[in-house]
Design a protein around this motif. Structure first.
Motif, PDB file in Angstrom:
ATOM      1  N   PRO A   2      -9.532   4.704  10.373  1.00 33.63           N
ATOM      2  CA  PRO A   2      -9.749   4.992   8.949  1.00 33.63           C
ATOM      3  C   PRO A   2     -10.077   6.470   8.758  1.00 33.63           C
ATOM      4  O   PRO A   2     -10.819   7.072   9.544  1.00 33.63           O
ATOM      5  CB  PRO A   2     -10.940   4.110   8.575  1.00 33.63           C
ATOM      6  CG  PRO A   2     -11.033   3.095   9.677  1.00 33.63           C
ATOM      7  CD  PRO A   2     -10.525   3.761  10.901  1.00 33.63           C
ATOM      8  N   GLN A  21      -7.244  -4.293  -1.034  1.00 32.49           N
ATOM      9  CA  GLN A  21      -7.380  -3.127  -0.173  1.00 32.49           C
ATOM     10  C   GLN A  21      -7.595  -3.506   1.277  1.00 32.49           C
ATOM     11  O   GLN A  21      -7.269  -2.731   2.181  1.00 32.49           O
ATOM     12  CB  GLN A  21      -8.543  -2.255  -0.665  1.00 32.49           C
ATOM     13  CG  GLN A  21      -8.353  -1.732  -2.087  1.00 32.49           C
ATOM     14  CD  GLN A  21      -9.518  -0.863  -2.532  1.00 32.49           C
ATOM     15  OE1 GLN A  21     -10.402  -0.528  -1.739  1.00 32.49           O
ATOM     16  NE2 GLN A  21      -9.523  -0.498  -3.798  1.00 32.49           N
ATOM     17  N   THR A  22      -8.139  -4.702   1.519  1.00 31.91           N
ATOM     18  CA  THR A  22      -8.406  -5.129   2.891  1.00 31.91           C
ATOM     19  C   THR A  22      -7.188  -5.754   3.547  1.00 31.91           C
ATOM     20  O   THR A  22      -7.204  -5.985   4.753  1.00 31.91           O
ATOM     21  CB  THR A  22      -9.562  -6.133   2.899  1.00 31.91           C
ATOM     22  OG1 THR A  22      -9.179  -7.325   2.184  1.00 31.91           O
ATOM     23  CG2 THR A  22     -10.800  -5.536   2.247  1.00 31.91           C
ATOM     24  N   MET A  23      -6.148  -6.024   2.770  1.00 34.71           N
ATOM     25  CA  MET A  23      -4.963  -6.674   3.324  1.00 34.71           C
ATOM     26  C   MET A  23      -3.949  -5.636   3.795  1.00 34.71           C
ATOM     27  O   MET A  23      -3.833  -4.560   3.198  1.00 34.71           O
ATOM     28  CB  MET A  23      -4.311  -7.577   2.274  1.00 34.71           C
ATOM     29  CG  MET A  23      -5.149  -8.784   1.915  1.00 34.71           C
ATOM     30  SD  MET A  23      -4.261  -9.927   0.842  1.00 34.71           S
ATOM     31  CE  MET A  23      -5.387 -11.315   0.873  1.00 34.71           C
ATOM     32  N   GLU A  60     -10.870  -5.745  -5.017  1.00 32.27           N
ATOM     33  CA  GLU A  60     -11.004  -5.029  -3.745  1.00 32.27           C
ATOM     34  C   GLU A  60     -10.403  -5.801  -2.580  1.00 32.27           C
ATOM     35  O   GLU A  60     -10.194  -5.235  -1.499  1.00 32.27           O
ATOM     36  CB  GLU A  60     -12.483  -4.735  -3.466  1.00 32.27           C
ATOM     37  CG  GLU A  60     -13.341  -5.953  -3.160  1.00 32.27           C
ATOM     38  CD  GLU A  60     -13.718  -6.763  -4.395  1.00 32.27           C
ATOM     39  OE1 GLU A  60     -14.286  -7.854  -4.236  1.00 32.27           O
ATOM     40  OE2 GLU A  60     -13.435  -6.295  -5.519  1.00 32.27           O
ATOM     41  N   LEU A  61     -10.109  -7.084  -2.770  1.00 27.16           N
ATOM     42  CA  LEU A  61      -9.522  -7.887  -1.699  1.00 27.16           C
ATOM     43  C   LEU A  61      -8.183  -7.322  -1.267  1.00 27.16           C
ATOM     44  O   LEU A  61      -7.836  -7.337  -0.078  1.00 27.16           O
ATOM     45  CB  LEU A  61      -9.365  -9.339  -2.175  1.00 27.16           C
ATOM     46  CG  LEU A  61      -8.677 -10.298  -1.197  1.00 27.16           C
ATOM     47  CD1 LEU A  61      -9.507 -10.473   0.065  1.00 27.16           C
ATOM     48  CD2 LEU A  61      -8.428 -11.655  -1.853  1.00 27.16           C
ATOM     49  N   ASN A 109      -5.627   3.256   0.872  1.00 30.88           N
ATOM     50  CA  ASN A 109      -6.462   2.081   0.617  1.00 30.88           C
ATOM     51  C   ASN A 109      -6.045   1.339  -0.649  1.00 30.88           C
ATOM     52  O   ASN A 109      -6.126   0.111  -0.713  1.00 30.88           O
ATOM     53  CB  ASN A 109      -7.929   2.489   0.515  1.00 30.88           C
ATOM     54  CG  ASN A 109      -8.513   2.869   1.868  1.00 30.88           C
ATOM     55  OD1 ASN A 109      -7.976   2.475   2.904  1.00 30.88           O
ATOM     56  ND2 ASN A 109      -9.584   3.630   1.864  1.00 30.88           N
ATOM     57  N   HIS A 113       0.861  -1.184   0.000  1.00 27.20           N
ATOM     58  CA  HIS A 113       0.000   0.000   0.000  1.00 27.20           C
ATOM     59  C   HIS A 113       0.899   1.236   0.000  1.00 27.20           C
ATOM     60  O   HIS A 113       1.882   1.287   0.745  1.00 27.20           O
ATOM     61  CB  HIS A 113      -0.892   0.042   1.249  1.00 27.20           C
ATOM     62  CG  HIS A 113      -1.957  -1.009   1.276  1.00 27.20           C
ATOM     63  ND1 HIS A 113      -3.269  -0.756   0.944  1.00 27.20           N
ATOM     64  CD2 HIS A 113      -1.898  -2.329   1.606  1.00 27.20           C
ATOM     65  CE1 HIS A 113      -3.982  -1.854   1.071  1.00 27.20           C
ATOM     66  NE2 HIS A 113      -3.172  -2.836   1.476  1.00 27.20           N
TER      67      HIS A 113
END
Length: 354
Positions: free
Chosen positions: A65, A317-319, A314-315, A231, A42
């Motif tokens: 966030p 972005q969650t990692m 989008e997976l 993100n 990121h």
């Protein structure tokens, strides 16, 4: 079967297995390349104030966030309020000075009109005096006095005109294009900008991380005070150069994440990195240095590629940034894709163990 025969059989089977595994490794390294050297990255945005001052309020907490425009912290604005007020006074002063110069210009214009009238009167007296002098009705001394008065009237007009020109230069253009007014308004705009910078806001959507900032700390202009993990994410993988021989942007791949064992995700190659740090030359004024190695077979150079998940981007972005992954590149042949899928599936099962 004797023990010696059993041992010899085991040895032959072991050698055969080793040779087959070695052959498969060589073939797979070119046609079915796989690497565990893959990570999710990121972008990390370092937040630094654009002005200096004491931090009066921190409005976020660690791992919170944030959205673009969210207020992160505030800097003492008392000195910047005074600076804005001083700039506003400068604008008012410039406007007042322009009004004073306008009044002076009108006065000079009136004086020039009077001086021109006086000059015209002296010119008529001079013309009449010269006629009377030719008729011996006026003395020479009197004529000289009239001529001197005429010259003085012309000089007076010239002096007043010079003063008017000087006042016009000092005044400059009329309206918003006036130089003095523009300079004062520019200082006011700068003061207002600095005042707005006392509120430091997020420029990206992301998560505040490793927050160490406390109220009362002194913020220095340009010095980072906190970091935001954006993100948007990037999946990169490092392969040996020869493993990328048959690959190009758009080639298919499969990905297994360490945090999601047993799950295989479809992906594709987006781009190849232009180079690595070992290939960077710096103009430092020194002679070139050569690579030295005592190994007969040197370590293979790795090149980096960028990938994107095909069905659920989008997976990423969650990692968390730095999450490890294993990437399997797929050849163009159907048989190769089947073997590659079996290989990465086996690796995904192994992730339950290690």
């Amino acid at each position: 079967m004797t023990p010696e025969q059993k041992f010899a059989r085991y040895v032959r089977l072991s050698l055969t297995g080793f040779i087959l595994a070695f052959i498969y490794y060589i073939i797979a390294d070119i046609w079915l390349p796989v690497t565990p050297q893959a990570r999710v990255f990121h972008p990390v945005v370092q937040v630094a104030p654009q002005i200096s001052g004491r931090v009066t309020q921190v409005l976020v907490v660690n791992n919170q966030p944030v959205k673009i425009g969210d207020l992160l912290f505030e800097i003492d604005n008392s000195s910047y309020l005074l600076a804005r007020e001083q700039a506003e006074l400068a604008v008012a002063e410039a406007s007042l000075q322009n009004q004073q110069i306008d009044t002076k210009i009108k006065a000079l214009q009136a004086q020039i009109s009077a001086a021109l009238a006086k000059q015209h009167e002296q010119e008529l007296l001079k013309t009449r005096g010269e006629k009377l002098y030719q008729q011996d009705s006026l003395s020479e001394q009197k004529l000289e006095n009239i001529r001197a008065s005429f010259v003085a009237s012309k000089a007076s007009v010239t002096a007043l005109q010079a003063q008017l020109d000087e006042a016009m230069l000092a005044r400059g253009e009329v309206g918003k294009h006036n130089l003095a007014l523009r300079h004062a308004e520019n200082l006011l705009a700068q003061a207002q900008l600095n005042l707005s910078r006392t509120q430091v806001r997020s420029r990206v959507d992301g998560v505040v991380t490793n927050l160490q900032l406390l109220e009362g700390a002194y913020a220095l202009r340009g010095s980072p005070l906190l970091a935001i993990v954006a993100n948007n994410a990037d999946l990169v993988a490092d392969f040996r150069e020869k493993s990328l021989l048959n690959m190009q942007p758009g080639s298919l791949a499969k990905v297994v994440f360490d945090s999601l064992p047993g799950q295989v995700f479809d992906a594709k190659i987006m781009s190849f990195e232009a180079g690595v740090s070992e290939g960077q030359l710096n103009a430092n004024g020194l002679l070139s240095s050569t690579d030295t190695s005592n190994r007969w077979v040197r370590e293979a150079q790795r090149q980096r590629i960028h990938l994107a998940l095909t069905h659920n981007p989008e997976l990423l972005q969650t990692m968390p940034s730095g999450a490890r992954a294993t990437v399997q590149l797929l050849p163009n042949s159907s048989l190769g894709q089947v073997l590659a899928s079996m290989q990465i599936r086996f690796i995904s099962w192994l992730h339950y163990i290690y």
